[in-house]
Enzyme design. Structure first.
Site, PDB file in Angstrom:
ATOM      1  N   ASN A 174       0.963  -1.141   0.060  1.00 25.52           N
ATOM      2  CA  ASN A 174      -0.010   0.049  -0.042  1.00 25.52           C
ATOM      3  C   ASN A 174       0.961   1.310   0.178  1.00 25.52           C
ATOM      4  O   ASN A 174       2.288   1.048  -0.193  1.00 25.52           O
ATOM      5  CB  ASN A 174      -0.936  -0.076   1.287  1.00 25.52           C
ATOM      6  CG  ASN A 174      -0.126  -0.222   2.512  1.00 25.52           C
ATOM      7  OD1 ASN A 174       0.860   0.503   2.738  1.00 25.52           O
ATOM      8  ND2 ASN A 174      -1.210  -0.831   3.487  1.00 25.52           N
ATOM      9  N   GLU A 218       3.481   1.183   3.013  1.00 22.62           N
ATOM     10  CA  GLU A 218       4.524   0.250   2.465  1.00 22.62           C
ATOM     11  C   GLU A 218       5.600   0.418   1.623  1.00 22.62           C
ATOM     12  O   GLU A 218       6.523   0.287   1.555  1.00 22.62           O
ATOM     13  CB  GLU A 218       3.756  -1.040   2.466  1.00 22.62           C
ATOM     14  CG  GLU A 218       3.011  -1.713   3.533  1.00 22.62           C
ATOM     15  CD  GLU A 218       1.953  -2.603   3.470  1.00 22.62           C
ATOM     16  OE1 GLU A 218       1.363  -3.307   4.423  1.00 22.62           O
ATOM     17  OE2 GLU A 218       1.737  -2.766   2.199  1.00 22.62           O
ATOM     18  N   ASP A 270      -5.828  -8.332   1.942  1.00 20.00           N
ATOM     19  CA  ASP A 270      -5.894  -9.789   1.834  1.00 20.00           C
ATOM     20  C   ASP A 270      -6.707 -10.269   0.725  1.00 20.00           C
ATOM     21  O   ASP A 270      -6.362 -11.139  -0.052  1.00 20.00           O
ATOM     22  CB  ASP A 270      -6.539 -10.572   3.168  1.00 20.00           C
ATOM     23  CG  ASP A 270      -5.644 -10.195   4.377  1.00 20.00           C
ATOM     24  OD1 ASP A 270      -4.483  -9.799   4.331  1.00 20.00           O
ATOM     25  OD2 ASP A 270      -6.466 -10.367   5.442  1.00 20.00           O
TER      26      ASP A 270
END
Length: 477
Positions: free
Chosen positions: A195, A198, A263
């Protein structure tokens, strides 16, 4: 293309930090006299598979064949997690460590959406357990066609560089959801899915306008084939080592809870790529799947049918192939069963919904916030005529169903011929029964059935000035 790709027999290995996501729901009505903190009167709780376990559950639900390799503690939580993962298409290989605990996140939620606290239980993974996990990983490479690494920073993927290198040497592509700093750890990754935060942790910050060039240089420097950057409301960006760049806008759905959305993206990418889809198409499908996930409260397992239904609506079809806006009772009960199998809560409401107005929309939005699957019972044309008079309905059952099914808040629309939905409530057995605020609690049909099963009956706020009858009166005038 308006169908989700049919998964192949190619087995997908998921490795990472598996955990339990527990939700405690209740209502806050006062502040504690002991400290300035809210007092939650608990109403119910649910438990779901989280982290890497949620990725694996999503892959199986989307039609993939999946194997989960993870480290857990020798405790009740790991046995509870194993039970949650006993689903078709998924096998588990849980390495039980001699020390440490199974990671658990407990979210304290007021109402259905307002999270007021989170309590975590976790520990580091001991070296012996890591060594055993790495050994089993090497053996698993002989029977899988793809590896998915789901890193939540809990320690299972400390040897991630070695795992990627081993898979790469065996010709098995690796998809990674990264968490830890150090871009060199991810050398050789086929698809890296960070993301925004990150990405900056791995490669540093840069102006938005410079992002494509910055990302291209970063992945080339570290031997990464593709970058899929998820950026919330801004959608996703794909950058490939061959220089291709594409932006994928977010699919517009109402957001209730972003838990587990990453996820879902990882799982959908794995299933789509495993089925032979090109990266851009796989990202579009993952983007759409994430939109479905965040429109549900709590961690939600997205199914192939969910995606196929949403595809049918979003790509120009009046209805998804084989999934009409008005569902049969059998198809509805199947959706209800799948929802409950993943720990979800089923909500039911009903009405004529002849001329849809803001009061209807607000009631449906409030109803959807009460659970994970909203089933709307819709009176047949004959039933509406008996209740409202011979001039009604204005719109046919099929038209009313199509309008309702187009709303992001509505998951299933099922018709009934009777004047009341009592028989339908008895078959569906909802966990929550919702009606508009113009109904008194004792007047709600099926309330006794729901309460007898331990469910709840909810009346939403009344919105004066909005009614189909009043609208028709203004038209006549």
């Amino acid at each position: 293309m308006t169908t989700f790709p049919k998964a192949t027999s190619r087995r997908i290995l998921v490795v990472g930090d598996a955990m339990i996501d527990r939700y405690v729901y209740g209502e806050v009505t006062r502040i504690s006299p002991e400290a300035p903190v809210p007092v939650l009167l608990t109403r119910e709780s649910t438990v779901r598979a989280g982290g890497a376990a949620n990725v694996a559950a999503n892959i199986a639900a989307m039609g993939g064949t999946c194997e989960l390799l993870a480290a857990v503690g020798d405790d009740d939580q790991h046995r509870e997690l194993a039970g949650l993962l006993a689903i078709p298409g998924l096998t588990t290989d849980l390495v039980v460590g001699r020390t440490g605990v199974t990671t658990e996140k407990t979210r304290i939620v007021s109402g259905r959406q307002h999270q007021i606290a989170r309590v975590d239980r976790e520990s580091r993974v001991d070296p012996e357990t890591l060594a055993e996990l790495e050994r089993r990983f090497g053996l698993a490479l002989d029977r899988v066609g793809m590896v998915v690494l789901s890193d939540y920073g809990k320690g299972v993927l400390e040897p991630i560089a070695r795992l990627i290198a081993l898979a790469r040497a065996r010709g098995v592509p690796v998809l990674v959801d990264p968490k830890i700093a150090g871009a060199e750890r991810y050398r050789g990754t086929h698809v890296l899915k960070p993301n925004g935060a990150e990405y900056r942790l791995l490669f540093g910050a840069c102006p938005e306008a410079d992002l494509p060039a910055h990302a291209l240089a970063a992945i080339r420097a570290h031997g990464i084939d593709h970058l899929v950057l998820t950026n919330g409301p801004a959608g996703m960006i794909t950058v490939s080592a061959d220089g291709r760049v594409r932006r994928h806008p977010t699919r517009a759905l109402e957001v209730y809870d972003v838990s587990g959305a990453g996820d879902t993206v990882l799982a959908a990418l794995a299933v789509a790529l495993g089925a032979g889809e090109e990266l851009d198409r796989a990202v579009d499908l993952a983007n759409l799947a994430a939109g479905i996930a965040v429109s549900h409260a709590g961690t939600y397992v997205v199914t192939a049918r969910d995606i196929a239904e949403r595809l049918g609506r979003s790509e120009g079809g009046s209805e998804p192939p084989g999934i009409p806006a008005l569902m049969t009772l059998e198809a509805t009960l199947s959706r209800v069963q799948r929802c409950r199998a993943t720990g979800g809560r089923v909500v039911f409401t009903n009405g004529c919904f002849d001329i849809l107005h803001p009061g209807h929309v607000r009631m449906l939005r409030a109803a959807r916030a009460e659970g994970d699957l909203l089933v709307v019972g819709l009176n047949s044309d004959a039933s509406v005529a008996r209740l409202k008079g011979p001039e009604r309905p204005v719109n046919t059952l099929a038209d009313r169903a199509e309008v309702l099914a187009a709303l992001a808040t509505v998951d299933c629309v099922v018709g009934f011929e009777e004047d009341t939905p009592r028989a339908l409530v008895a078959r569906i057995e909802p966990d929550v029964l919702v009606k508009g605020g113009d109904y008194a609690g004792g007047d709600i049909v099926g309330a006794d059935i729901v309460r007898a099963r331990g469910g709840r009956v909810v009346t939403t706020a009344f919105h004066a000035g909005h009614s189909s009858t009043a609208t028709m009166g203004r038209i006549r005038a």
